[in-house]
Design a protein around this motif. Structure first.
Motif, PDB file in Angstrom:
ATOM      1  N   ALA A 191      41.960  26.937  54.605  1.00 38.12           N
ATOM      2  CA  ALA A 191      41.194  28.127  54.218  1.00 38.12           C
ATOM      3  C   ALA A 191      42.093  29.168  53.555  1.00 38.12           C
ATOM      4  O   ALA A 191      41.686  29.822  52.584  1.00 38.12           O
ATOM      5  N   GLU A 192      43.315  29.326  54.054  1.00 36.63           N
ATOM      6  CA  GLU A 192      44.247  30.303  53.480  1.00 36.63           C
ATOM      7  C   GLU A 192      44.672  29.879  52.077  1.00 36.63           C
ATOM      8  O   GLU A 192      44.762  30.713  51.161  1.00 36.63           O
ATOM      9  N   ILE A 193      44.934  28.601  51.892  1.00 35.61           N
ATOM     10  CA  ILE A 193      45.310  28.113  50.562  1.00 35.61           C
ATOM     11  C   ILE A 193      44.151  28.312  49.586  1.00 35.61           C
ATOM     12  O   ILE A 193      44.354  28.694  48.428  1.00 35.61           O
ATOM     13  N   ALA A 194      42.921  28.082  50.048  1.00 33.31           N
ATOM     14  CA  ALA A 194      41.757  28.306  49.193  1.00 33.31           C
ATOM     15  C   ALA A 194      41.665  29.771  48.779  1.00 33.31           C
ATOM     16  O   ALA A 194      41.372  30.084  47.613  1.00 33.31           O
ATOM     17  N   GLU A 195      41.920  30.675  49.706  1.00 31.92           N
ATOM     18  CA  GLU A 195      41.872  32.096  49.389  1.00 31.92           C
ATOM     19  C   GLU A 195      42.942  32.470  48.371  1.00 31.92           C
ATOM     20  O   GLU A 195      42.684  33.224  47.423  1.00 31.92           O
ATOM     21  N   LEU A 196      44.144  31.933  48.537  1.00 29.04           N
ATOM     22  CA  LEU A 196      45.222  32.199  47.581  1.00 29.04           C
ATOM     23  C   LEU A 196      44.876  31.664  46.196  1.00 29.04           C
ATOM     24  O   LEU A 196      45.121  32.309  45.177  1.00 29.04           O
ATOM     25  N   GLY A 197      44.313  30.453  46.152  1.00 27.44           N
ATOM     26  CA  GLY A 197      43.942  29.869  44.873  1.00 27.44           C
ATOM     27  C   GLY A 197      42.881  30.678  44.153  1.00 27.44           C
ATOM     28  O   GLY A 197      42.959  30.892  42.939  1.00 27.44           O
ATOM     29  N   LEU A 198      41.891  31.142  44.897  1.00 22.24           N
ATOM     30  CA  LEU A 198      40.825  31.946  44.289  1.00 22.24           C
ATOM     31  C   LEU A 198      41.346  33.288  43.793  1.00 22.24           C
ATOM     32  O   LEU A 198      40.947  33.770  42.725  1.00 22.24           O
ATOM     33  N   ARG A 199      42.237  33.909  44.542  1.00 23.87           N
ATOM     34  CA  ARG A 199      42.820  35.186  44.113  1.00 23.87           C
ATOM     35  C   ARG A 199      43.620  35.019  42.827  1.00 23.87           C
ATOM     36  O   ARG A 199      43.659  35.908  41.988  1.00 23.87           O
ATOM     37  N   ALA A 200      44.256  33.878  42.689  1.00 23.49           N
ATOM     38  CA  ALA A 200      45.102  33.648  41.512  1.00 23.49           C
ATOM     39  C   ALA A 200      44.295  33.575  40.219  1.00 23.49           C
ATOM     40  O   ALA A 200      44.809  33.893  39.150  1.00 23.49           O
ATOM     41  N   VAL A 201      43.033  33.145  40.310  1.00 21.65           N
ATOM     42  CA  VAL A 201      42.224  32.996  39.092  1.00 21.65           C
ATOM     43  C   VAL A 201      41.096  34.015  39.007  1.00 21.65           C
ATOM     44  O   VAL A 201      40.308  33.973  38.059  1.00 21.65           O
ATOM     45  N   ALA A 202      41.018  34.947  39.969  1.00 21.87           N
ATOM     46  CA  ALA A 202      39.920  35.924  39.991  1.00 21.87           C
ATOM     47  C   ALA A 202      39.881  36.742  38.705  1.00 21.87           C
ATOM     48  O   ALA A 202      40.917  37.104  38.140  1.00 21.87           O
ATOM     49  N   SER A 203      38.672  37.053  38.250  1.00 20.96           N
ATOM     50  CA  SER A 203      38.509  37.770  36.981  1.00 20.96           C
ATOM     51  C   SER A 203      38.721  39.259  37.114  1.00 20.96           C
ATOM     52  O   SER A 203      38.972  39.947  36.127  1.00 20.96           O
ATOM     53  N   GLY A 204      38.589  39.800  38.337  1.00 18.18           N
ATOM     54  CA  GLY A 204      38.736  41.240  38.513  1.00 18.18           C
ATOM     55  C   GLY A 204      37.457  41.996  38.236  1.00 18.18           C
ATOM     56  O   GLY A 204      37.470  43.218  38.132  1.00 18.18           O
ATOM     57  N   GLN A 205      36.309  41.307  38.120  1.00 16.04           N
ATOM     58  CA  GLN A 205      35.046  41.975  37.837  1.00 16.04           C
ATOM     59  C   GLN A 205      34.522  42.774  39.024  1.00 16.04           C
ATOM     60  O   GLN A 205      33.552  43.500  38.892  1.00 16.04           O
ATOM     61  N   ASP A 206      35.181  42.604  40.171  1.00 19.19           N
ATOM     62  CA  ASP A 206      34.736  43.355  41.337  1.00 19.19           C
ATOM     63  C   ASP A 206      35.334  44.764  41.357  1.00 19.19           C
ATOM     64  O   ASP A 206      35.266  45.468  42.352  1.00 19.19           O
ATOM     65  N   GLY A 207      35.931  45.148  40.241  1.00 15.38           N
ATOM     66  CA  GLY A 207      36.494  46.490  40.158  1.00 15.38           C
ATOM     67  C   GLY A 207      37.994  46.513  40.298  1.00 15.38           C
ATOM     68  O   GLY A 207      38.638  47.522  40.038  1.00 15.38           O
ATOM     69  N   ARG A 208      38.578  45.386  40.681  1.00 18.01           N
ATOM     70  CA  ARG A 208      40.031  45.317  40.811  1.00 18.01           C
ATOM     71  C   ARG A 208      40.653  44.927  39.487  1.00 18.01           C
ATOM     72  O   ARG A 208      40.054  44.194  38.708  1.00 18.01           O
ATOM     73  N   ASP A 209      41.837  45.409  39.263  1.00 18.17           N
ATOM     74  CA  ASP A 209      42.582  45.066  38.048  1.00 18.17           C
ATOM     75  C   ASP A 209      43.004  43.610  38.139  1.00 18.17           C
ATOM     76  O   ASP A 209      43.628  43.208  39.131  1.00 18.17           O
ATOM     77  N   PRO A 210      42.685  42.773  37.134  1.00 14.26           N
ATOM     78  CA  PRO A 210      43.074  41.359  37.197  1.00 14.26           C
ATOM     79  C   PRO A 210      44.572  41.173  37.385  1.00 14.26           C
ATOM     80  O   PRO A 210      44.998  40.290  38.118  1.00 14.26           O
TER      81      PRO A 210
END
Length: 240
Positions: A191-210
């Motif tokens: 689960a932790e590796i999945a979270e890291l992988g998703l963060r690495a490719v996140a678009s930043g559309q949730d208001g966070r800077d990519p």
């Protein structure tokens, strides 16, 4: 009317247990001495059986390597296909499932994956080509999901193949450091590796800077790798 009991699950036979003992012993020897440096007598001695008894299960060390490799490579390919072909799954959820399934398979078969990593080139044909094809299939399905996420704006614009290689690499590395007797379970690690992988490719559309999201993911990866390195060093025997 009398109630019919469900059929009892088949219990592992003595033959099954002995076969698995041979595979486990061979895995450790292939990792320690290399495939070329291990002979059939080494495996028989490690299991505590005669060479003749070993031949009852496997006629050669090549057949042992095939048995160790086929199960995990084909399973990895099948798992990846079941997720990437589901168009109803949003890309981020599909990628999460891909990572958790792949990492989970590795965490449940760490020795076998280490053998595959080191000894795939020693497989006889057509098994070597089949293992290579299964590995490519896993990569292709990761790439497909990452690319779909980019097209839909869920993932940031990046090189889908590089991203897929990097995420799979995180999963594969588990085989080398995972301690089944440690404080963190295989499910938590996946689960932790999945979270890291998703963060690495996140678009930043949730208001966070990519860029900040990527920096955060990379920082977490470095922290995790530092922890892994410390874990490995801590398990090495101290020099007298």
């Amino acid at each position: 009317m009398s109630k019919v009991s469900p059929p009892a699950k088949a219990r592992p036979t003595r033959n099954d247990s002995q076969r698995q003992a041979i595979l486990d012993a061979a895995s450790l020897l292939f990792i320690e001495k290399g495939f070329a440096g291990t002979n059939i007598n080494d495996i028989a001695d490690a299991v505590g059986v005669t060479r003749t008894a070993l031949y009852y299960y496997f006629a050669s060390k090549e057949l042992i390597l095939i048995a160790l490799t086929d199960e995990v490579t084909e399973k990895a390919s099948q798992l990846a296909q079941t997720v990437s072909r589901r168009g109803d799954l949003p890309p981020d959820e599909a990628l999460r499932q891909l990572i958790e399934q792949h990492a989970g398979l590795i965490l449940s078969h760490p020795l076998q994956f280490r053998v595959v990593e080191r000894s795939e080139s020693s497989l006889p044909e057509p098994h070597r080509s089949a293992a290579e094809a299964a590995r490519r299939t896993v990569l292709d399905h990761f790439v497909r999901v990452v690319a779909r996420g980019m097209e839909e704006g869920v993932f940031r614009a990046t090189h889908a193949r590089v991203a897929a290689f990097s995420i799979i690499g995180m999963c594969n590395w588990c085989a080398w450091w995972f301690d089944p007797d440690g404080d963190v379970s295989a499910e938590e690690i996946a689960a932790e590796i999945a979270e890291l992988g998703l963060r690495a490719v996140a678009s930043g559309q949730d208001g966070r800077d990519p860029a900040a999201t990527l920096d955060s993911a990379l920082a977490q990866m470095r922290t995790a790798l530092d922890a892994m390195e410390g874990h490995l060093k801590g398990r090495r025997p101290k020099k007298g």
